[in-house]
Design a protein around this motif. Structure first.
Motif, short mmCIF file in Angstrom:
data_model
loop_
_atom_site.label_atom_id
_atom_site.label_comp_id
_atom_site.label_asym_id
_atom_site.label_seq_id
_atom_site.Cartn_x
_atom_site.Cartn_y
_atom_site.Cartn_z
N ASN A 51 61.76 52.78 56.41
CA ASN A 51 61.27 52.28 57.69
C ASN A 51 60.87 53.42 58.64
OD1 ASN A 51 61.33 49.34 57.62
ND2 ASN A 51 63.52 49.56 57.30
N TYR A 52 61.58 54.56 58.52
CA TYR A 52 61.20 55.75 59.30
C TYR A 52 59.77 56.17 58.95
CZ TYR A 52 60.87 60.70 60.53
OH TYR A 52 60.44 61.92 61.00
N PHE A 53 59.46 56.20 57.65
CA PHE A 53 58.12 56.59 57.22
C PHE A 53 57.08 55.60 57.71
CE2 PHE A 53 60.53 58.69 53.60
CZ PHE A 53 60.41 59.96 54.14
N PHE A 54 57.38 54.31 57.61
CA PHE A 54 56.45 53.30 58.11
C PHE A 54 56.23 53.48 59.61
CE2 PHE A 54 57.79 50.11 54.59
CZ PHE A 54 56.92 50.72 53.69
N TYR A 55 57.32 53.66 60.36
CA TYR A 55 57.23 53.78 61.81
C TYR A 55 56.40 54.99 62.22
CZ TYR A 55 58.66 53.69 66.71
OH TYR A 55 58.65 53.62 68.08
N ASN A 56 56.47 56.08 61.43
CA ASN A 56 55.75 57.30 61.77
C ASN A 56 54.37 57.38 61.11
OD1 ASN A 56 57.48 59.29 63.49
ND2 ASN A 56 58.92 58.36 62.06
N GLY A 57 53.87 56.24 60.65
CA GLY A 57 52.47 56.16 60.23
C GLY A 57 52.17 56.62 58.82
N TYR A 58 53.17 56.74 57.97
CA TYR A 58 52.91 57.09 56.59
C TYR A 58 52.17 55.94 55.90
CZ TYR A 58 55.94 61.24 56.52
OH TYR A 58 56.50 62.47 56.74
N ASP A 59 51.32 56.27 54.96
CA ASP A 59 50.55 55.28 54.22
C ASP A 59 51.49 54.42 53.37
OD1 ASP A 59 47.82 54.35 53.09
OD2 ASP A 59 48.99 54.86 51.29
N PHE A 60 51.31 53.10 53.43
CA PHE A 60 52.18 52.17 52.71
C PHE A 60 52.22 52.49 51.21
CE2 PHE A 60 52.36 48.36 50.05
CZ PHE A 60 53.61 47.87 50.38
N ASP A 61 51.06 52.66 50.62
CA ASP A 61 51.02 52.89 49.17
C ASP A 61 51.69 54.20 48.78
OD1 ASP A 61 49.69 50.51 48.57
OD2 ASP A 61 47.73 51.40 48.98
N GLU A 62 51.54 55.23 49.62
CA GLU A 62 52.20 56.51 49.33
C GLU A 62 53.71 56.36 49.34
OE1 GLU A 62 51.02 59.83 51.68
OE2 GLU A 62 48.89 59.56 51.29
N VAL A 63 54.21 55.62 50.33
CA VAL A 63 55.66 55.41 50.44
C VAL A 63 56.17 54.64 49.22
CG1 VAL A 63 57.51 54.33 51.77
CG2 VAL A 63 55.63 55.48 52.96
N ILE A 64 55.49 53.55 48.88
CA ILE A 64 55.91 52.71 47.76
C ILE A 64 55.85 53.49 46.45
CG2 ILE A 64 55.39 50.64 46.43
CD1 ILE A 64 56.67 50.18 49.22
N ASN A 65 54.77 54.24 46.24
CA ASN A 65 54.65 55.01 45.00
C ASN A 65 55.75 56.06 44.89
OD1 ASN A 65 52.42 53.59 44.13
ND2 ASN A 65 50.94 55.01 45.05
N LYS A 66 56.10 56.69 46.04
CA LYS A 66 57.17 57.68 46.02
C LYS A 66 58.51 57.01 45.70
CE LYS A 66 58.48 61.94 46.48
NZ LYS A 66 57.95 62.99 45.59
N MET A 67 58.72 55.84 46.25
CA MET A 67 59.96 55.12 45.98
C MET A 67 60.07 54.72 44.51
SD MET A 67 60.33 52.73 49.41
CE MET A 67 61.84 51.95 48.83
N LYS A 68 58.95 54.34 43.92
CA LYS A 68 58.94 54.01 42.48
C LYS A 68 59.21 55.25 41.65
CE LYS A 68 55.85 50.01 42.79
NZ LYS A 68 54.50 49.46 42.51
N GLU A 69 58.59 56.35 42.04
CA GLU A 69 58.77 57.62 41.32
C GLU A 69 60.23 58.04 41.31
OE1 GLU A 69 57.89 62.29 42.30
OE2 GLU A 69 56.34 60.84 42.90
N LEU A 70 60.94 57.79 42.41
CA LEU A 70 62.34 58.20 42.55
C LEU A 70 63.32 57.11 42.12
CD1 LEU A 70 62.08 59.99 46.03
CD2 LEU A 70 62.15 61.07 43.78
N ASP A 71 62.82 56.01 41.57
CA ASP A 71 63.65 54.89 41.13
C ASP A 71 64.47 54.31 42.28
OD1 ASP A 71 64.65 53.08 39.21
OD2 ASP A 71 66.43 54.32 38.84
N LEU A 72 63.88 54.28 43.47
CA LEU A 72 64.62 53.82 44.64
C LEU A 72 64.71 52.30 44.73
CD1 LEU A 72 63.53 56.36 47.40
CD2 LEU A 72 65.36 56.51 45.70
#
Length: 319
Positions: free
Chosen positions: A259-280
């Protein structure tokens, strides 16, 4: 040095705008028998000149170390290494403490003591937390932190030096986010009691540059830190704390940083892809606890995009 009750450790890196006021707040304590240790971590501004000027004009025992830039963890570790005090206190170079900070913290009856922190940004200050207990067991405190029932910053504590040194507890230079919480939660596991003061004596200064995205997704490193902590607790036979990290602290850290990343304007797809990469996603699904928070996680896992669009609409309506 004899009769040093407390060593105050201050890491400095390009902090010329703030370090003078920080040192003044330390020098002006209503407490005797403490030393100041400043580690200049390769500053390229005039921080070191200000440090020398401030500490050369005081009679307080002090040590000034200048080293090549190695990061804040290495600087704090160096401060621990050269310290002479019975207890250790950490102050960041852009924060300040009230004159009674050390006197509120110093307590030779417990391994740790804790004061309250005020976050200050411009003219806005947060309200400090209030505890109902005067003393709390370290295990109960750790449990409260792992459930995120209390606000916590490692600078709130005074640490018995023998606990830190005898157990070779160090700040990890492998991480840039969360390494201080890891240090504190390791140290606390070797102690018994924490004396609690509800005095707010530490002012944690938040500046506009704090929100700059210099570390990209390094905030997710805290997941690795807590996984290491879970393994450490398990090795000590603290299986309940280890399990609490997996089922509470890690999922909450993932969700909060997302939510911090979303709030600070990070791209949704970048956040989701990073979370998948890290098995989050898998680690997030292991949450056990508060039913409302569990429902939030469930809805997000069911459809991240819908969750994000609803979150964005609610955020915009509040803004």
């Amino acid at each position: 040095m004899d009769n040093i009750k407390v060593s105050v450790i201050v890491p400095v890196f390009n902090s010329s705008q703030y370090i003078g006021a920080t040192l003044d707040s330390i020098i002006n304590q209503d407490f005797d028998d403490f030393e100041i240790i400043v580690i200049d971590d390769g500053s390229s501004d005039n921080s070191l000149d200000i440090v020398n000027e401030k500490l050369n004009s005081t009679n307080l025992p002090n040590t000034i170390i200048h080293q090549e830039n190695q990061g804040v963890s290495a600087a704090r570790n160096k401060g621990i290494e050269v310290s002479n005090g019975d207890y250790l206190v950490f102050v960041d170079a852009d924060d300040y403490i009230t004159p009674n900070h050390l006197s509120e913290l110093y307590n030779c009856e417990t391994d740790f003591s804790l004061i309250q922190v005020v976050k200050k940004e411009g003219d806005t200050t947060s309200k400090p937390h209030v505890y109902s207990q005067d003393v709390i067991s370290t295990k109960e405190f750790i449990e409260m932190e792992l459930k995120m029932e209390i606000p916590f910053n490692f600078v709130q504590l005074i640490y018995k030096a023998d606990i830190i040194k005898d157990n070779s507890i160090k700040f990890s230079s492998d991480y840039v986010y969360g390494e201080d919480t890891y240090f504190a939660l390791i140290a606390l596991s070797y102690g018994d009691k924490i004396a609690i003061s509800n005095e707010a004596t530490y002012y944690y200064m938040q500046h506009s540059q704090s929100a700059i995205r210099t570390s990209q997704f390094r905030r997710f490193d805290i997941v690795n830190i807590f996984e290491e902590l879970a393994s450490f607790y398990k090795s000590k036979g603290l299986d309940d704390l280890s399990q609490l990290i997996i089922t509470s602290r890690i999922p909450k850290a993932i969700f909060g940083n997302m939510n911090y990343f979303f709030y600070n304007g990070y791209d949704f797809d970048e956040v989701i892809n990073k979370m998948k990469e890290l098995d989050l996603f898998n680690k997030l699904s292991k949450f056990e606890g508060d039913s409302k928070f569990k429902l939030k996680i469930k809805l997000f896992l069911l459809n991240p995009k819908i969750y994000y669009n609803v979150w964005k609409k609610l955020k915009n309506s509040i803004d």
